[in-house]
Design an enzyme around this catalytic site. Structure first.
Site, PDB file in Angstrom:
ATOM      1  N   SER A  25       0.846  -1.199   0.000  1.00 52.42           N
ATOM      2  CA  SER A  25       0.000   0.000   0.000  1.00 52.42           C
ATOM      3  C   SER A  25       0.873   1.237   0.000  1.00 52.42           C
ATOM      4  O   SER A  25       1.995   1.238   0.511  1.00 52.42           O
ATOM      5  CB  SER A  25      -0.893   0.022   1.241  1.00 52.42           C
ATOM      6  OG  SER A  25      -0.132   0.320   2.404  1.00 52.42           O
ATOM      7  N   ASP A  26       0.350   2.313  -0.599  1.00 50.51           N
ATOM      8  CA  ASP A  26       0.944   3.603  -0.289  1.00 50.51           C
ATOM      9  C   ASP A  26       0.705   3.834   1.199  1.00 50.51           C
ATOM     10  O   ASP A  26      -0.198   3.252   1.809  1.00 50.51           O
ATOM     11  CB  ASP A  26       0.308   4.706  -1.141  1.00 50.51           C
ATOM     12  CG  ASP A  26       1.195   5.940  -1.257  1.00 50.51           C
ATOM     13  OD1 ASP A  26       2.144   6.072  -0.446  1.00 50.51           O
ATOM     14  OD2 ASP A  26       0.950   6.769  -2.151  1.00 50.51           O
ATOM     15  N   TRP A  27       1.519   4.690   1.792  1.00 55.30           N
ATOM     16  CA  TRP A  27       1.508   4.846   3.240  1.00 55.30           C
ATOM     17  C   TRP A  27       0.187   5.475   3.687  1.00 55.30           C
ATOM     18  O   TRP A  27      -0.094   6.637   3.417  1.00 55.30           O
ATOM     19  CB  TRP A  27       2.701   5.690   3.666  1.00 55.30           C
ATOM     20  CG  TRP A  27       3.930   4.903   3.985  1.00 55.30           C
ATOM     21  CD1 TRP A  27       4.683   5.006   5.120  1.00 55.30           C
ATOM     22  CD2 TRP A  27       4.560   3.881   3.206  1.00 55.30           C
ATOM     23  NE1 TRP A  27       5.743   4.114   5.089  1.00 55.30           N
ATOM     24  CE2 TRP A  27       5.689   3.408   3.922  1.00 55.30           C
ATOM     25  CE3 TRP A  27       4.289   3.303   1.968  1.00 55.30           C
ATOM     26  CZ2 TRP A  27       6.529   2.403   3.449  1.00 55.30           C
ATOM     27  CZ3 TRP A  27       5.120   2.300   1.492  1.00 55.30           C
ATOM     28  CH2 TRP A  27       6.217   1.859   2.218  1.00 55.30           C
ATOM     29  N   GLY A  28      -0.651   4.639   4.323  1.00 56.20           N
ATOM     30  CA  GLY A  28      -1.959   5.094   4.764  1.00 56.20           C
ATOM     31  C   GLY A  28      -3.066   4.896   3.754  1.00 56.20           C
ATOM     32  O   GLY A  28      -4.156   5.440   3.918  1.00 56.20           O
ATOM     33  N   ALA A  29      -2.812   4.094   2.719  1.00 56.76           N
ATOM     34  CA  ALA A  29      -3.806   3.917   1.658  1.00 56.76           C
ATOM     35  C   ALA A  29      -4.845   2.855   1.975  1.00 56.76           C
ATOM     36  O   ALA A  29      -5.817   2.715   1.228  1.00 56.76           O
ATOM     37  CB  ALA A  29      -3.116   3.562   0.340  1.00 56.76           C
TER      38      ALA A  29
END
Length: 765
Positions: A234-238
């Site tokens: 994931s993108d960070w916090g996605a």
């Protein structure tokens, strides 16, 4: 692979408990995966790129923004992409891999290859182009270069992530053809050609579904169709909902959720909501990543050769500068000339964008110092303007007055104009494409006292150039990394012959741009209303004037193109061959571009589309034969009826060009199409049924018989109107409406159903 070799054994998925397997699917912290100490499975570190290594120092802030280890800041993608040079990009990738390996980082988070849908996107400096072929080819070169050093990459941001506004939840609402042909095509190229170790899913939704929990995107397309073998992170916090995301194919959540989502996954398995095999698959992919990292560890030993990497950064920056115009050959400058350097960017360069990609450079060159180092004549400097947010009118006037005085005493004035860092960044978009008003006013004032003006631009996204017809020369300097100051000096004085070309169109006005009416959307939805017509595809289709077209870039030498030939080889690719000659008095490079079109095709297409390119180095007077290959698969369009790629047959026009608006040679080549046989139904049109290879002739005969029996029909038609042509768009199931006038009984429901069954029956080979 799904196993990891530890000091005394090989750990496999079967050795792990459910809780241990689940633990592998989320991060331990901001930058590390979780270890499994019981089995000796180590954590591995991933960290930001993509144009340098941004590794947090021990004890630094958790984001690593304030204190990262020194690393070479190469030109960001907006610059490096303008080189159009696969070999150069690969070499930069190798250098990035070296620095990543030396710092014991397993994965460098890059490259970013999202399409530049709008010049307003605040993160455009991290992306390569408005075109998927450029993005895919150069993206694959970066990945191959980095991974050749035993470390991994993370191809991002997957997918249709083309703005920063509302990026955490906005839905990119895209029709199937542009989604496949524009926004996914570059990702497909990189995955199939380079197999990045990881792919990073984006924050946004795509047609209403979060990328992080979209099985169509992460499994069907990425793995089943493209053959991706690595891990999805994931993108960070996605992550929106972790359990559906894991089931969709999103293997590793970053950063740590402090155990919250791990507990959700364990509970879902124990309740029967989630099959444990899904956990096994994701955890196995994490083990594969750890195994690759262990195998590559120590491939490169330090210390870093800082000087060599800085020299490469300078070479890459010089190859990233686009010479937009050069009237009366004002460039290159004579080293003995009296020169005035004007503009704060000459002293305080803008060399990278803001956000997660910010690099702590090993050193930083300024144009002022480097120009003075190369010059033999007097080089004056005036600040001209300030990029500080709060500057009084009196201060602005004083700076301008000083600059005008310097320009009036010089033979040539070099103005460094551009965007302050606060105007473009990750996390938000621009609201216009204009240079600051005080900079434009400064340029006007300088032009009043000295017409020999060279403008050097520093910007991560396209800017409008209302002064383009009033200055003799413009260098588009983008953001050039830590060695950009030296590269600008090299180009200004001719030590480097500019060879870069635009990978995005420079429009006259924001209002001219394709996404103007649909950016950034509303209520967390953005409609990609321009469809296929992104970038130059839009401007060319509308025959719209632009400031500088896609693919444009000048040189201090000149090139001529011979007549091109094109033939289809045994694999169905189009092989284009021509000679290119350096007709000037110095060595240089030319970016040769190949565009294709299919006049009269069945589906909507842009006027021309880039399909291949090559950067060709030629000494003065040298002639070289250049061969470029257009892949057959790149000719395909996405057929929404079949939900599949189709190459339409026909005579393709192949344009060999110096830009999308500078066609040097044109040739036609016949391409055999893919067979397309659609299943028939009662809603199929009469025209579609008549074209069917099995039942078409029978239907044509029946229609002719029916028309022959419908006496008086032609009499009520205006002269010249073809009644049979009018009927082609009628659904075949409604043809019974003509039965009342069909005295021959040629068309009836039983006959229609029989023809449909015959057409859809399996055919014997």
């Amino acid at each position: 692979m799904t196993d990891v070799t530890t000091a005394d054994r090989t750990a496999t998925i079967a050795d792990l408990t459910l809780e241990e397997k689940v633990s592998l699917t989320s991060g331990a912290s901001f930058w590390y995966t979780k270890p499994v100490d019981r089995l000796g499975i180590p954590a591995v570190m991933v960290t930001d790129g993509p144009h340098g290594l941004r590794k947090q120092r021990e004890g630094g802030d958790h984001l690593g923004l304030g204190d990262s280890v020194p690393a070479t800041c190469f030109p960001p993608a907006v610059g490096l992409g303008s080189s159009w040079d696969v070999d150069l990009v690969h070499r930069v990738g190798e250098a990035l891999g070296v620095e990543t390996s030396i710092e014991n980082v397993a994965v460098l988070l890059g490259p970013g290859i999202n399409i530049k849908r709008s010049p307003l996107c605040g993160r455009n400096f991290e992306y390569l182009s408005e075109d998927p072929i450029v993005s895919g080819v150069l993206g694959a070169a970066i990945v191959k270069g980095i991974q050749s050093m035993g470390v991994g990459t993370s191809l991002k941001h997957f997918a249709a992530n083309n703005q920063e506004d509302d990026r955490m939840r906005s839905s990119s609402d895209v029709d199937p053809r542009p989604l496949r042909e524009i926004y996914l095509r570059g990702f497909q190229r990189v995955v199939e050609d380079a197999q990045p170790w990881t792919v990073m899913c984006s924050y946004n939704r795509i047609n209403g579904v979060y990328a992080s929990e979209d099985p169509w995107l992460l499994t069907r397309v990425l793995r089943d169709e493209w053959g991706f073998e690595g891990l999805v992170v994931s993108d960070w916090g996605a992550v929106n909902e972790r359990v559906p995301g894991l089931a969709a194919g999103m293997d590793l959540e970053m950063p740590s959720s402090n155990g919250v989502t791990d507990a959700q996954i364990v509970a879902a398995v124990q309740s029967g909501e989630l099959d444990e095999a899904v956990v096994d698959t994701a955890a196995g992919r994490v083990l594969d990543l750890v195994g690759k990292a262990q195998a590559g560890a120590g491939a490169v030993s330090g210390p870093l050769d800082v000087d060599a990497h800085h020299a490469l950064a300078r070479e890459a920056a010089g190859r990233s500068i686009v010479l937009l115009k050069n009237d009366d050959a004002i460039l290159p400058l004579d080293k003995g000339a009296r020169v005035a350097l004007i503009g704060e960017f000459a002293e305080k360069p803008r060399y990278q964008g803001a956000g997660s990609s910010m690099i702590n450079p090993t050193r930083l060159d300024t144009a002022l110092d480097e120009i003075r180092a190369l010059a033999a004549g007097d080089v004056a400097y005036a600040k001209g303007f300030s990029v500080a947010p709060h500057v009084t009118a009196d201060q602005t006037a004083a700076l301008r007055e000083e600059a005008v005085a310097a320009a009036s005493a010089a033979e040539v004035a070099v103005l460094f104009l551009g965007l302050p860092a606060r105007l473009e960044s990750e996390g938000y978009d621009r609201t216009d494409i204009d240079l600051p008003a005080e900079q434009l006013a400064l340029l006007d004032a300088v032009l009043e006292v000295n017409g020999n003006v060279v403008v050097v631009l520093s910007n991560g996204g396209v800017v409008a150039l209302p002064f383009a017809d009033r200055v003799p020369a413009i260098l588009e300097g983008w953001l050039l990394g830590q060695a950009g100051g030296g590269a600008v000096a090299d180009v200004l004085f001719g030590d480097v012959n500019p060879s870069a070309k635009l990978t995005e169109t420079i429009p006259h006005r924001l209002e001219d741009t394709p996404a103007f009416l649909d950016f950034p959307g509303e209520f967390s939805h953005v409609r990609y209303g321009e469809g296929l017509f992104v970038g130059y595809r839009w401007y060319d289709a509308r025959r719209m004037e632009v400031a500088f077209p896609f693919g444009h870039g000048l040189s201090y030498t000149t090139f001529s193109y011979g007549d091109a030939t094109a033939k289809v080889n045994a694999t169905g690719d189009i092989v284009v061959t021509l000679t290119v000659s350096n007709t000037g008095d110095r060595g240089g490079r030319e970016v040769v571009q190949v565009y294709t079109s299919l006049p009269g095709g069945k589906v909507q297409r842009p006027t021309r589309e880039l399909k291949a390119f090559a950067s060709v180095a030629l000494e003065a007077g040298e002639i070289a034969e250049v061969t470029l290959t257009v892949r057959r698969q790149d000719l395909a369009y996405w057929d929404i009826r079949l939900d599949a790629w189709v190459v339409e047959g026909g005579d393709y026009v192949v344009d060999v060009a110096a830009s999308s608006r500078d066609i040097r040679s044109t040739v036609s080549v016949a391409v055999e199409g893919d067979p397309v046989v659609l299943p028939l139904s009662r809603t199929s049109s009469i025209g579609e049924v008549m074209a069917h290879p099995v039942v078409g002739q029978m239907v044509q005969a029946a229609i002719a018989q029916m028309m022959g029996g419908m006496e008086g029909v032609e009499a009520i038609m205006p002269e010249g109107v073809d009644a049979s042509k009018m009927m082609e768009s009628f659904p075949i199931g409604r043809a019974g409406m003509f039965a009342a006038g069909d005295s021959n009984g040629a068309i009836n429901p039983e006959m229609i159903d029989g023809l449909i069954a015959m057409a859809n029956a399996p055919q014997q080979d």
